[in-house]
Design a protein around this motif. Structure first.
Motif, PDB file in Angstrom:
ATOM      1  N   SER A  51      -9.612 -20.662 -10.828  1.00 55.70           N
ATOM      2  CA  SER A  51      -8.333 -20.315 -10.215  1.00 55.70           C
ATOM      3  C   SER A  51      -7.189 -20.952 -11.002  1.00 55.70           C
ATOM      4  O   SER A  51      -6.100 -20.373 -11.107  1.00 55.70           O
ATOM      5  CB  SER A  51      -8.292 -20.767  -8.757  1.00 55.70           C
ATOM      6  OG  SER A  51      -8.421 -22.169  -8.647  1.00 55.70           O
ATOM      7  N   PHE A  54      -5.841 -18.714 -13.635  1.00 53.66           N
ATOM      8  CA  PHE A  54      -5.020 -17.607 -13.181  1.00 53.66           C
ATOM      9  C   PHE A  54      -3.638 -18.056 -12.707  1.00 53.66           C
ATOM     10  O   PHE A  54      -2.714 -17.239 -12.623  1.00 53.66           O
ATOM     11  CB  PHE A  54      -5.737 -16.850 -12.061  1.00 53.66           C
ATOM     12  CG  PHE A  54      -7.121 -16.386 -12.439  1.00 53.66           C
ATOM     13  CD1 PHE A  54      -7.368 -15.845 -13.689  1.00 53.66           C
ATOM     14  CD2 PHE A  54      -8.176 -16.497 -11.547  1.00 53.66           C
ATOM     15  CE1 PHE A  54      -8.638 -15.421 -14.050  1.00 53.66           C
ATOM     16  CE2 PHE A  54      -9.446 -16.072 -11.892  1.00 53.66           C
ATOM     17  CZ  PHE A  54      -9.677 -15.529 -13.152  1.00 53.66           C
ATOM     18  N   LEU A 174      -8.480 -13.711  -7.922  1.00 55.47           N
ATOM     19  CA  LEU A 174      -7.496 -12.777  -8.478  1.00 55.47           C
ATOM     20  C   LEU A 174      -6.925 -11.864  -7.402  1.00 55.47           C
ATOM     21  O   LEU A 174      -5.739 -11.516  -7.434  1.00 55.47           O
ATOM     22  CB  LEU A 174      -8.151 -11.950  -9.583  1.00 55.47           C
ATOM     23  CG  LEU A 174      -8.315 -12.665 -10.922  1.00 55.47           C
ATOM     24  CD1 LEU A 174      -9.308 -11.922 -11.804  1.00 55.47           C
ATOM     25  CD2 LEU A 174      -6.986 -12.815 -11.626  1.00 55.47           C
ATOM     26  N   ILE A 177      -4.295 -13.791  -5.500  1.00 55.87           N
ATOM     27  CA  ILE A 177      -3.087 -13.952  -6.321  1.00 55.87           C
ATOM     28  C   ILE A 177      -2.326 -12.629  -6.403  1.00 55.87           C
ATOM     29  O   ILE A 177      -1.087 -12.598  -6.313  1.00 55.87           O
ATOM     30  CB  ILE A 177      -3.470 -14.444  -7.727  1.00 55.87           C
ATOM     31  CG1 ILE A 177      -4.059 -15.861  -7.648  1.00 55.87           C
ATOM     32  CG2 ILE A 177      -2.241 -14.454  -8.650  1.00 55.87           C
ATOM     33  CD1 ILE A 177      -4.648 -16.346  -8.953  1.00 55.87           C
ATOM     34  N   ALA A 178      -3.056 -11.536  -6.582  1.00 56.63           N
ATOM     35  CA  ALA A 178      -2.406 -10.224  -6.666  1.00 56.63           C
ATOM     36  C   ALA A 178      -1.637  -9.900  -5.388  1.00 56.63           C
ATOM     37  O   ALA A 178      -0.519  -9.363  -5.434  1.00 56.63           O
ATOM     38  CB  ALA A 178      -3.448  -9.143  -6.952  1.00 56.63           C
ATOM     39  N   PRO A 294      -6.159 -14.487 -19.107  1.00 59.76           N
ATOM     40  CA  PRO A 294      -4.828 -14.202 -18.560  1.00 59.76           C
ATOM     41  C   PRO A 294      -3.701 -14.637 -19.495  1.00 59.76           C
ATOM     42  O   PRO A 294      -2.713 -13.918 -19.677  1.00 59.76           O
ATOM     43  CB  PRO A 294      -4.798 -14.999 -17.253  1.00 59.76           C
ATOM     44  CG  PRO A 294      -6.235 -15.166 -16.881  1.00 59.76           C
ATOM     45  CD  PRO A 294      -6.951 -15.328 -18.182  1.00 59.76           C
ATOM     46  N   THR A 305       2.793  -9.814 -15.312  1.00 60.47           N
ATOM     47  CA  THR A 305       1.957 -10.804 -14.631  1.00 60.47           C
ATOM     48  C   THR A 305       1.039 -10.138 -13.608  1.00 60.47           C
ATOM     49  O   THR A 305      -0.163 -10.424 -13.552  1.00 60.47           O
ATOM     50  CB  THR A 305       2.839 -11.851 -13.932  1.00 60.47           C
ATOM     51  OG1 THR A 305       3.687 -12.468 -14.903  1.00 60.47           O
ATOM     52  CG2 THR A 305       1.980 -12.912 -13.262  1.00 60.47           C
ATOM     53  N   ASN A 308      -1.419  -8.009 -15.459  1.00 59.37           N
ATOM     54  CA  ASN A 308      -2.366  -8.919 -16.102  1.00 59.37           C
ATOM     55  C   ASN A 308      -3.469  -9.293 -15.125  1.00 59.37           C
ATOM     56  O   ASN A 308      -4.661  -9.243 -15.441  1.00 59.37           O
ATOM     57  CB  ASN A 308      -1.606 -10.168 -16.570  1.00 59.37           C
ATOM     58  CG  ASN A 308      -2.443 -11.070 -17.454  1.00 59.37           C
ATOM     59  OD1 ASN A 308      -3.636 -11.203 -17.277  1.00 59.37           O
ATOM     60  ND2 ASN A 308      -1.766 -11.697 -18.407  1.00 59.37           N
ATOM     61  N   ASN A 309      -3.067  -9.651 -13.902  1.00 59.45           N
ATOM     62  CA  ASN A 309      -4.046 -10.049 -12.890  1.00 59.45           C
ATOM     63  C   ASN A 309      -4.953  -8.887 -12.504  1.00 59.45           C
ATOM     64  O   ASN A 309      -6.157  -9.056 -12.306  1.00 59.45           O
ATOM     65  CB  ASN A 309      -3.339 -10.592 -11.649  1.00 59.45           C
ATOM     66  CG  ASN A 309      -2.987 -12.055 -11.772  1.00 59.45           C
ATOM     67  OD1 ASN A 309      -3.759 -12.920 -11.394  1.00 59.45           O
ATOM     68  ND2 ASN A 309      -1.819 -12.336 -12.325  1.00 59.45           N
ATOM     69  N   THR A 312      -7.416  -8.280 -15.344  1.00 57.19           N
ATOM     70  CA  THR A 312      -8.414  -9.348 -15.345  1.00 57.19           C
ATOM     71  C   THR A 312      -9.378  -9.198 -14.172  1.00 57.19           C
ATOM     72  O   THR A 312     -10.586  -9.408 -14.312  1.00 57.19           O
ATOM     73  CB  THR A 312      -7.729 -10.726 -15.289  1.00 57.19           C
ATOM     74  OG1 THR A 312      -6.735 -10.817 -16.318  1.00 57.19           O
ATOM     75  CG2 THR A 312      -8.742 -11.842 -15.495  1.00 57.19           C
TER      76      THR A 312
END
Length: 458
Positions: A51, A54, A174, A177-178, A294, A305, A308-309, A312
């Motif tokens: 984590s 990321f 991920l 985070i997204a 990342p 960003t 990117n996530n 990934t």
């Protein structure tokens, strides 16, 4: 089966060996459940170890650390895990598997929450280092538990699933985070919550583990026959009739003697040597190219960003499929087959990625990364399984911890130093440099590893 009495000490070791062999040859649905419970803890480790990769961009936004400080924050958990692997493996052999995996999860819950409230980079580095100690201990203890709770063949497939659990942890991280990015949550809140959330699954696993008994194999090796019989009766409906109903005092094994013991058997020695090399090679390849995906995508302008996530996350969904397929293929192509195929795929993929960077064909990178992750989740699948499986039960925790050290040492050095290498020699040269590691692993799989699938001690 022969039994032993207090006045008949000579057959003790033969009866112990018979009991251990009897346990590992018999399958139990409860043993399978315990195996999955041990695998679940890897999801927790994956969440914490990766984590940080990321959210590294958000940490850098807030504290503006230099490359070495940034690398140390990312690698701190790996450094702590290096110590935890050695300490945890030895302690697992000494005080038992159960107490170790309860203790490690308790520590993780506390320290995972603590890292969410740090006030500067120094404290983040310190807490992540301390956090690595129970993580490293838990892996070595978990593998020991799997090898002592499941039958041969089944235990290897389960042990090889650790990469699948890593991928699941990375995808979940991920995804969280997204969601935060979609709702435009403040970046400081994102990285603090993501790091602290690792405590939640750890707490759930701790509760589920609470009633899991000590392994019967460890109890037998310690001469605690009454407890071993009770555990075997509970888990396998088997009272281990070859053992007496009383405890005996047995000599304590010297943990430093486990390497000398391995050298007595060429098959176990070569298999363990390969395990160490494969641990080092796969840890190095992922903790450089894979860990910094990342950051790499951002630096070469692949996407935003959020994009990117999402890219990934898609890659790690593919990795999860690879992590599931690899163990399923192991009974068919063996440990050598998985090792050779995995390292070969990673080697080719990294060469393609380097060529893409040299020629400025950046659109190839996600495809090269997909190939690299597919191969990595095969070549890394058995590097912990093999050394733990072939070790004698009295040295199994020590052997597992020692093997995990070869994962954590290169992981710590690579994550700590790769940002500086990345900056000094450029993305293309750094990626080409990483290809050295799968090449080493491939040669070891071809020339060192004997086939040990279904291995059983004499």
């Amino acid at each position: 089966m022969s039994t032993i009495t207090a006045n008949d000490p000579l057959p003790q070791q033969a009866a112990i060996n018979s009991a251990v062999r009897h346990l590992v040859q018999n399958y139990s649905p409860k043993g399978n459940r315990v195996g999955w419970l041990m695998m679940a803890s890897i999801l927790v480790e994956a969440w914490d170890l990766y984590s940080i990769a990321f959210v590294l961009i958000f940490v850098r936004e807030q504290y503006n650390p230099g490359p070495l400080e940034l690398g140390l924050a990312a690698a701190g958990t790996q450094g702590g895990a290096l110590i935890g692997a050695l300490l945890g493996g030895w302690m697992s052999d000494k005080i038992g598997r159960r107490w170790m995996f309860l203790g490690t999860m308790t520590l993780f819950v506390v320290l995972a929450l603590a890292q969410a409230f740090v006030s500067n980079m120094t404290w983040l580095i310190i807490i992540r280092f301390l956090l690595g100690i129970p993580l490293g201990s838990d892996i070595s203890t978990g593998y020991t538990y799997i090898m002592e709770s499941m039958a041969k063949g089944q235990r290897e497939v389960m042990g090889n699933r650790w990469q699948f659990m890593f991928a699941v942890g990375e995808v979940l991280t991920l995804g969280v985070i997204a969601l935060f990015l979609v709702f435009d949550v403040d970046h400081e809140i994102v990285w603090r919550v993501v790091l602290g959330l690792g405590a939640l699954p750890a707490l759930i696993i701790l509760v589920l583990r609470h009633d899991v008994p000590e392994t019967a194999v460890w109890l037998v090796q310690k001469g605690r026959f009454k407890e071993a019989k009770a555990v075997a009766q509970q888990m396998y409906n088997d009272n281990l009739a070859m053992l007496p109903d009383h405890d005996v005092v047995l000599p304590k094994p010297n943990p430093t003697a486990f390497i000398a013991d391995l050298r007595k058997d060429p098959v176990r020695w070569r298999a363990t040597l390969y395990g160490w090399i494969a641990c080092f090679a796969q840890g190095s390849e992922f903790s450089t190219f894979g860990f910094y995906l990342p950051v790499l995508f951002t630096m070469v302008g692949v996407s935003s960003t959020l994009g990117n996530n999402l890219v990934t996350m898609a890659l790690f969904c593919l990795a999860a499929v690879s992590g599931w397929v690899g163990p399923m293929l192991t009974p068919r192509i063996g440990h050598r087959g998985i090792g050779i195929a995995g390292f070969a795929i990673v080697l080719v993929s990294l060469l393609v990625a380097a060529a893409a960077l040299y020629t400025d064909h950046k659109y190839i990178l996600p495809f090269a990364a997909a190939g690299m992750l597919w191969g990595h989740y095969w070549d890394a699948s058995n590097c912990m399984t093999i050394p733990t499986m072939v070790a004698k039960p009295e040295y199994r925790g020590t052997a597992s911890g020692f093997a995990y050290m070869f994962v954590k040492l290169p992981s710590f050095l690579a994550i700590f130093l790769f940002p500086s290498l990345f900056t000094a020699i450029g993305q293309a040269n750094a990626t080409l440099f990483v290809a050295i590691f799968p090449l080493i692993g491939l040669l070891a799989a071809i020339f060192i590893l004997p086939e040990v699938y279904g291995y059983e001690h004499d």
